[in-house]
Design an enzyme around this catalytic site. Structure first.
Site, PDB file in Angstrom:
ATOM      1  N   GLU A 160       0.793  -1.228   0.000  1.00  0.00           N
ATOM      2  CA  GLU A 160       0.000   0.000   0.000  1.00  0.00           C
ATOM      3  C   GLU A 160       0.828   1.283   0.000  1.00  0.00           C
ATOM      4  O   GLU A 160       0.772   2.082   0.941  1.00  0.00           O
ATOM      5  CB  GLU A 160      -0.980   0.008   1.183  1.00  0.00           C
ATOM      6  CG  GLU A 160      -1.982  -1.118   1.132  1.00  0.00           C
ATOM      7  CD  GLU A 160      -3.146  -0.941   2.099  1.00  0.00           C
ATOM      8  OE1 GLU A 160      -4.167  -1.605   1.893  1.00  0.00           O
ATOM      9  OE2 GLU A 160      -3.025  -0.147   3.059  1.00  0.00           O
ATOM     10  N   GLU A 375      -5.828  -8.222   0.166  1.00  0.00           N
ATOM     11  CA  GLU A 375      -6.577  -7.889   1.393  1.00  0.00           C
ATOM     12  C   GLU A 375      -8.004  -7.553   1.005  1.00  0.00           C
ATOM     13  O   GLU A 375      -8.241  -6.845   0.036  1.00  0.00           O
ATOM     14  CB  GLU A 375      -5.997  -6.668   2.133  1.00  0.00           C
ATOM     15  CG  GLU A 375      -4.740  -6.919   2.904  1.00  0.00           C
ATOM     16  CD  GLU A 375      -4.249  -5.671   3.643  1.00  0.00           C
ATOM     17  OE1 GLU A 375      -5.093  -4.839   4.062  1.00  0.00           O
ATOM     18  OE2 GLU A 375      -3.029  -5.526   3.788  1.00  0.00           O
TER      19      GLU A 375
END
EC number: 3.2.1.85
Length: 468
Positions: A160, A375
């Site tokens: 991320e 995720e």
């Protein structure tokens, strides 16, 4: 019609070092910026988190029992290099060898991330990835890990990149807690993408076995009114900040003219300039076709409305529904349709957004090779009853997201696996311990694990590949 997933599909669970391990100063681990930042700003710390440092055999045994055949793990950079560079800490190296051996013993494939929000304090306080020296330190750390941990088959450089820049320099809920500095957001994104590219090229040039990729959080952005060109523009600009800038760097090796037009507009309105160098683009270009996979973290979508005013962002960290606010000068503001469900933390539940994002990658970046959903999950204030959690809302959330993955595969996207966030309950960066995501409930007082209803449901899906 009941939907299915391929026989070789990975049904995984995800963790991260700082959110799961605890043991923040054990066996020579160096400090990270979060240690002091949490102490100074929040009502919780990452000690002992889920005590994964000691209890990983329990979690991996549960994984095997419940059909979880992949696990996302991150290496804590400061366990390997306590100050981010220099002397290697042998106890840190030994710990990860033991952890990976246990994964393989339990037939749970480790997907290993090098950096998951936890730059060592010594480097973080020196500018983190805004400081170009950090690129070299990261590549050196990556090289040591590639050499040392040859038992790892799947590597991810960063987790991320988008939310790191966003959390550190826009929302200001990650250390160093700077708000509304969009030039720093883009520069952080860019320098981290250069670090990623350099590490990928090194991995391939050195002939290491295994695969390497990157994990991007890709929240889909829609115009509030698709017939209003100003709302369409707001969604495009917001998409550039969070998605397109880093996707272009990953797969084009440069920023498209349209992306740079948007970036320049945002910086014109908000101030600041970027340092983008020729050698950066040489590195990005050299790696653009070398990514073996893209990890997509997807939780929510956003709707954007045109907005003329000053930037203001209010983060909902305590699960008080409706308390968040997000508007950026020269970009737009978030305004969701009334009929779209939200969590207590104002995260919008919209599975279609995952489908749209997968198909966008397939269409816009045809040199992608495969995708893992690295995720996805539902944060909840779980109620622990009868030694379990009856989390039907979580089951429904995951089921709907697995169904759109099945649809995307049917429509030609190459999606090879899904990692539920999170394997067990972990510490949440800016929400503490109340926001739970796990398949396994963790009693943080005793560190006992209890399978939730969702764990039994997930096991059945993993065994049959049938989503029902």
């Amino acid at each position: 019609m009941t939907k299915t997933l391929p026989k070789d599909f990975i049904f995984g669970g995800a963790t991260a070092a700082y959110q799961a391990e605890g043991a923040t100063h054990t066996d020579g681990k160096g400090p990270v910026a979060w240690d002091k930042y949490l102490e100074d700003n929040y009502w919780y710390t990452a000690e002992p988190a889920s005590d994964f440092y000691n209890r990983y055999p329990v979690d991996l045994k549960l994984s095997e029992e419940f059909g979880v055949n992949g696990i996302r793990i991150s290496i804590a950079w400061s366990r390997i290099f306590p100050t981010g560079k220099g002397e290697v800490n042998p106890k840190g190296v030994e710990y990860y060898h033991n952890l990976f051996a246990e994964c393989h013993k339990r037939h749970v494939e480790p997907f290993v991330t090098l950096h998951h929000f936890d730059t060592p304090e010594a480097l973080h306080s020196n500018g983190d990835f805004l400081n170009r020296e950090n690129i070299e330190h990261f590549v050196n750390y990556a090289e040591l890990c590639f050499k040392e941990f040859s038992e790892v088959n799947y590597w991810t450089t960063f987790n991320e990149i988008g939310p790191i820049g966003d959390g550190q320099y826009l929302v200001g809920k990650f250390p160093p807690g700077i708000q509304y500095d969009l030039a720093k957001v883009f520069q952080s994104h860019h320098n981290m993408m250069v670090s990623h590219a350099r590490a990928v090229k090194l991995f391939k040039d050195s002939g290491y076995s295994g695969e390497i990729g990157v994990v991007h959080a890709l929240p889909t952005k829609y115009p509030f009114d698709a017939n209003n060109p100003d709302d369409v523009r707001a969604a495009e600009l917001e998409d550039i900040i969070h998605n397109k800038f880093i996707l272009d760097a990953t797969y084009l090796g440069k920023y498209s003219d349209k992306t740079m037009e948007g970036v320049n507009h945002i910086l014109e309105v908000n101030g600041g300039e970027l340092d983008l160098r020729e050698e950066d683009f040489a590195a990005l270009d050299a790696a653009k076709d070398l990514n073996d996979f893209l990890g997509i973290n997807y939780y929510m979508s956003d709707w954007m409305q045109a907005f003329d005013g000053e930037t203001e962002i209010i983060h909902n960290g305590k699960g008080e529904k409706g308390s968040s606010k997000y508007q950026i000068k020269g970009v737009g503001r978030r305004k969701a349709p009334v009929d779209v469900p939200k969590t207590d933390w104002d995260w919008i539940i919209f599975p279609q957004g995952l489908y749209d994002q997968i198909m966008r990658v397939k269409a816009d970046y045809p040199n992608y090779k495969k995708i893992y959903i690295t995720e996805n999950g539902l944060g909840y204030k779980d109620e622990f009853v009868d030694n379990t959690v009856y989390d039907d809302g979580r089951i429904d959330y995951v089921k709907k997201h697995l169904e759109v993955i099945s649809d995307a595969i049917s429509d030609g996207a190459n999606v090879k696996g899904y990692f539920m966030w999170s394997l067990m309950d972990v510490f949440s960066w800016s929400n503490g311990y109340e926001k739970r995501y796990g398949l396994f409930y963790v009693d943080f007082e005793t560190q006992e694990r209890y399978p939730k209803k969702s764990a039994y449901w997930y096991k059945k899906v993993a065994e049959t590949q049938v989503i029902e």
